[in-house]
Design a protein around this motif. Structure first.
Motif, PDB file in Angstrom:
ATOM      1  N   LYS A  55      73.309  10.472  96.876  1.00 36.86           N
ATOM      2  CA  LYS A  55      73.927   9.326  96.205  1.00 36.86           C
ATOM      3  C   LYS A  55      74.973   9.780  95.200  1.00 36.86           C
ATOM      4  O   LYS A  55      76.059   9.198  95.108  1.00 36.86           O
ATOM      5  CB  LYS A  55      72.857   8.474  95.534  1.00 36.86           C
ATOM      6  N   GLU A  56      74.649  10.810  94.435  1.00 35.40           N
ATOM      7  CA  GLU A  56      75.607  11.329  93.463  1.00 35.40           C
ATOM      8  C   GLU A  56      76.830  11.920  94.153  1.00 35.40           C
ATOM      9  O   GLU A  56      77.951  11.752  93.686  1.00 35.40           O
ATOM     10  CB  GLU A  56      74.950  12.373  92.565  1.00 35.40           C
ATOM     11  N   LEU A  57      76.619  12.587  95.260  1.00 33.18           N
ATOM     12  CA  LEU A  57      77.730  13.173  96.001  1.00 33.18           C
ATOM     13  C   LEU A  57      78.653  12.084  96.545  1.00 33.18           C
ATOM     14  O   LEU A  57      79.878  12.227  96.510  1.00 33.18           O
ATOM     15  CB  LEU A  57      77.203  14.044  97.140  1.00 33.18           C
ATOM     16  N   LEU A  58      78.080  10.993  97.007  1.00 31.53           N
ATOM     17  CA  LEU A  58      78.888   9.872  97.483  1.00 31.53           C
ATOM     18  C   LEU A  58      79.733   9.305  96.345  1.00 31.53           C
ATOM     19  O   LEU A  58      80.924   9.026  96.522  1.00 31.53           O
ATOM     20  CB  LEU A  58      77.987   8.782  98.067  1.00 31.53           C
ATOM     21  N   LEU A  59      79.139   9.179  95.171  1.00 30.97           N
ATOM     22  CA  LEU A  59      79.880   8.693  94.009  1.00 30.97           C
ATOM     23  C   LEU A  59      81.019   9.642  93.656  1.00 30.97           C
ATOM     24  O   LEU A  59      82.151   9.205  93.387  1.00 30.97           O
ATOM     25  CB  LEU A  59      78.934   8.520  92.812  1.00 30.97           C
ATOM     26  N   VAL A  60      80.760  10.933  93.681  1.00 30.52           N
ATOM     27  CA  VAL A  60      81.788  11.922  93.377  1.00 30.52           C
ATOM     28  C   VAL A  60      82.920  11.847  94.398  1.00 30.52           C
ATOM     29  O   VAL A  60      84.101  11.924  94.028  1.00 30.52           O
ATOM     30  CB  VAL A  60      81.183  13.349  93.306  1.00 30.52           C
ATOM     31  N   LYS A  61      82.583  11.673  95.663  1.00 29.07           N
ATOM     32  CA  LYS A  61      83.616  11.549  96.696  1.00 29.07           C
ATOM     33  C   LYS A  61      84.531  10.356  96.414  1.00 29.07           C
ATOM     34  O   LYS A  61      85.752  10.460  96.515  1.00 29.07           O
ATOM     35  CB  LYS A  61      82.982  11.395  98.082  1.00 29.07           C
ATOM     36  N   TRP A  62      83.938   9.223  96.057  1.00 28.72           N
ATOM     37  CA  TRP A  62      84.741   8.048  95.748  1.00 28.72           C
ATOM     38  C   TRP A  62      85.608   8.271  94.511  1.00 28.72           C
ATOM     39  O   TRP A  62      86.772   7.853  94.471  1.00 28.72           O
ATOM     40  CB  TRP A  62      83.841   6.831  95.547  1.00 28.72           C
ATOM     41  N   MET A  63      85.047   8.929  93.510  1.00 25.25           N
ATOM     42  CA  MET A  63      85.808   9.186  92.284  1.00 25.25           C
ATOM     43  C   MET A  63      86.996  10.111  92.562  1.00 25.25           C
ATOM     44  O   MET A  63      88.105   9.881  92.084  1.00 25.25           O
ATOM     45  CB  MET A  63      84.887   9.778  91.210  1.00 25.25           C
ATOM     46  N   VAL A  64      86.772  11.149  93.356  1.00 27.28           N
ATOM     47  CA  VAL A  64      87.856  12.073  93.701  1.00 27.28           C
ATOM     48  C   VAL A  64      88.919  11.342  94.512  1.00 27.28           C
ATOM     49  O   VAL A  64      90.119  11.512  94.275  1.00 27.28           O
ATOM     50  CB  VAL A  64      87.305  13.301  94.460  1.00 27.28           C
ATOM     51  N   GLY A  65      88.489  10.516  95.449  1.00 28.48           N
ATOM     52  CA  GLY A  65      89.443   9.739  96.233  1.00 28.48           C
ATOM     53  C   GLY A  65      90.275   8.819  95.371  1.00 28.48           C
ATOM     54  O   GLY A  65      91.500   8.683  95.558  1.00 28.48           O
ATOM     55  N   LEU A  66      89.642   8.193  94.401  1.00 28.37           N
ATOM     56  CA  LEU A  66      90.357   7.301  93.487  1.00 28.37           C
ATOM     57  C   LEU A  66      91.360   8.071  92.642  1.00 28.37           C
ATOM     58  O   LEU A  66      92.507   7.635  92.469  1.00 28.37           O
ATOM     59  CB  LEU A  66      89.351   6.562  92.602  1.00 28.37           C
ATOM     60  N   VAL A  67      90.971   9.222  92.129  1.00 30.34           N
ATOM     61  CA  VAL A  67      91.886  10.041  91.325  1.00 30.34           C
ATOM     62  C   VAL A  67      93.076  10.491  92.163  1.00 30.34           C
ATOM     63  O   VAL A  67      94.227  10.444  91.710  1.00 30.34           O
ATOM     64  CB  VAL A  67      91.135  11.257  90.718  1.00 30.34           C
ATOM     65  N   ILE A  68      92.822  10.898  93.386  1.00 31.05           N
ATOM     66  CA  ILE A  68      93.919  11.317  94.263  1.00 31.05           C
ATOM     67  C   ILE A  68      94.856  10.142  94.537  1.00 31.05           C
ATOM     68  O   ILE A  68      96.080  10.280  94.484  1.00 31.05           O
ATOM     69  CB  ILE A  68      93.367  11.918  95.572  1.00 31.05           C
ATOM     70  N   ALA A  69      94.276   8.969  94.807  1.00 32.43           N
ATOM     71  CA  ALA A  69      95.097   7.791  95.076  1.00 32.43           C
ATOM     72  C   ALA A  69      95.958   7.441  93.855  1.00 32.43           C
ATOM     73  O   ALA A  69      97.142   7.107  93.994  1.00 32.43           O
ATOM     74  CB  ALA A  69      94.220   6.618  95.461  1.00 32.43           C
ATOM     75  N   ILE A  70      95.386   7.523  92.674  1.00 34.55           N
ATOM     76  CA  ILE A  70      96.138   7.216  91.453  1.00 34.55           C
ATOM     77  C   ILE A  70      97.291   8.199  91.273  1.00 34.55           C
ATOM     78  O   ILE A  70      98.360   7.831  90.788  1.00 34.55           O
ATOM     79  CB  ILE A  70      95.193   7.214  90.231  1.00 34.55           C
ATOM     80  N   GLN A  71      97.124   9.422  91.670  1.00 36.17           N
ATOM     81  CA  GLN A  71      98.176  10.425  91.544  1.00 36.17           C
ATOM     82  C   GLN A  71      99.221  10.307  92.644  1.00 36.17           C
ATOM     83  O   GLN A  71     100.401  10.561  92.420  1.00 36.17           O
ATOM     84  CB  GLN A  71      97.574  11.839  91.553  1.00 36.17           C
ATOM     85  N   VAL A  72      98.806   9.937  93.848  1.00 39.05           N
ATOM     86  CA  VAL A  72      99.713   9.918  94.993  1.00 39.05           C
ATOM     87  C   VAL A  72     100.578   8.652  95.009  1.00 39.05           C
ATOM     88  O   VAL A  72     101.756   8.715  95.383  1.00 39.05           O
ATOM     89  CB  VAL A  72      98.911  10.058  96.306  1.00 39.05           C
ATOM     90  N   ILE A  73     100.031   7.522  94.604  1.00 42.90           N
ATOM     91  CA  ILE A  73     100.784   6.262  94.665  1.00 42.90           C
ATOM     92  C   ILE A  73     102.095   6.347  93.870  1.00 42.90           C
ATOM     93  O   ILE A  73     103.153   5.976  94.396  1.00 42.90           O
ATOM     94  CB  ILE A  73      99.903   5.074  94.229  1.00 42.90           C
ATOM     95  N   PRO A  74     102.102   6.836  92.623  1.00 38.14           N
ATOM     96  CA  PRO A  74     103.396   6.939  91.905  1.00 38.14           C
ATOM     97  C   PRO A  74     104.364   7.906  92.604  1.00 38.14           C
ATOM     98  O   PRO A  74     105.579   7.655  92.619  1.00 38.14           O
ATOM     99  CB  PRO A  74     103.016   7.467  90.526  1.00 38.14           C
ATOM    100  N   LEU A  75     103.876   8.964  93.194  1.00 36.79           N
ATOM    101  CA  LEU A  75     104.758   9.880  93.901  1.00 36.79           C
ATOM    102  C   LEU A  75     105.380   9.214  95.124  1.00 36.79           C
ATOM    103  O   LEU A  75     106.568   9.399  95.413  1.00 36.79           O
ATOM    104  CB  LEU A  75     103.987  11.133  94.324  1.00 36.79           C
ATOM    105  N   LEU A  76     104.574   8.425  95.838  1.00 36.83           N
ATOM    106  CA  LEU A  76     105.105   7.712  97.004  1.00 36.83           C
ATOM    107  C   LEU A  76     106.144   6.673  96.576  1.00 36.83           C
ATOM    108  O   LEU A  76     107.156   6.472  97.263  1.00 36.83           O
ATOM    109  CB  LEU A  76     103.976   7.031  97.782  1.00 36.83           C
ATOM    110  N   GLN A  77     105.916   6.035  95.436  1.00 35.11           N
ATOM    111  CA  GLN A  77     106.889   5.051  94.939  1.00 35.11           C
ATOM    112  C   GLN A  77     108.219   5.729  94.599  1.00 35.11           C
ATOM    113  O   GLN A  77     109.268   5.161  94.824  1.00 35.11           O
ATOM    114  CB  GLN A  77     106.336   4.317  93.708  1.00 35.11           C
ATOM    115  N   LEU A  78     108.137   6.956  94.074  1.00 28.74           N
ATOM    116  CA  LEU A  78     109.361   7.671  93.755  1.00 28.74           C
ATOM    117  C   LEU A  78     110.107   8.069  95.023  1.00 28.74           C
ATOM    118  O   LEU A  78     111.337   8.063  95.058  1.00 28.74           O
ATOM    119  CB  LEU A  78     109.060   8.931  92.938  1.00 28.74           C
TER     120      LEU A  78
END
Length: 81
Positions: A55-78
């Motif tokens: 369960k904790e690993l699943l939560l960590v996977k989602w958190m990492v995915g969210l952090v990556i998405a937050i970082q990638v979206i502004p780069l894609l907009q640029l």
């Protein structure tokens, strides 16, 4: 978990009757008894213990995915501009 009884006295007597010294027979009996006291883990026990980790690993996977998405979206907009 089921326990297996081990009659060390009978085991020592059997070894002594076959010609082994009492010290050797007792040492072997103690080694066998100690080896039997090791607790084995069943598949169910392992699954039960690992469930919180999964369960904790699943939560960590989602958190990492969210952090990556937050970082990638502004780069894609640029790149799109």
């Amino acid at each position: 978990m089921s326990a297996i009884t081990f009659n060390t006295l009978k085991f020592v007597k059997t070894l002594k009757s076959s010609g082994m010294s009492e010290e050797q027979a007792e040492a072997i009996a103690n080694a066998v008894r100690d080896a039997q006291e090791i607790q084995l883990v069943t598949k169910y026990d392992l699954q039960k213990e690992l469930e919180p980790v999964r369960k904790e690993l699943l939560l960590v996977k989602w958190m990492v995915g969210l952090v990556i998405a937050i970082q990638v979206i502004p780069l894609l907009q640029l790149l799109v501009k």
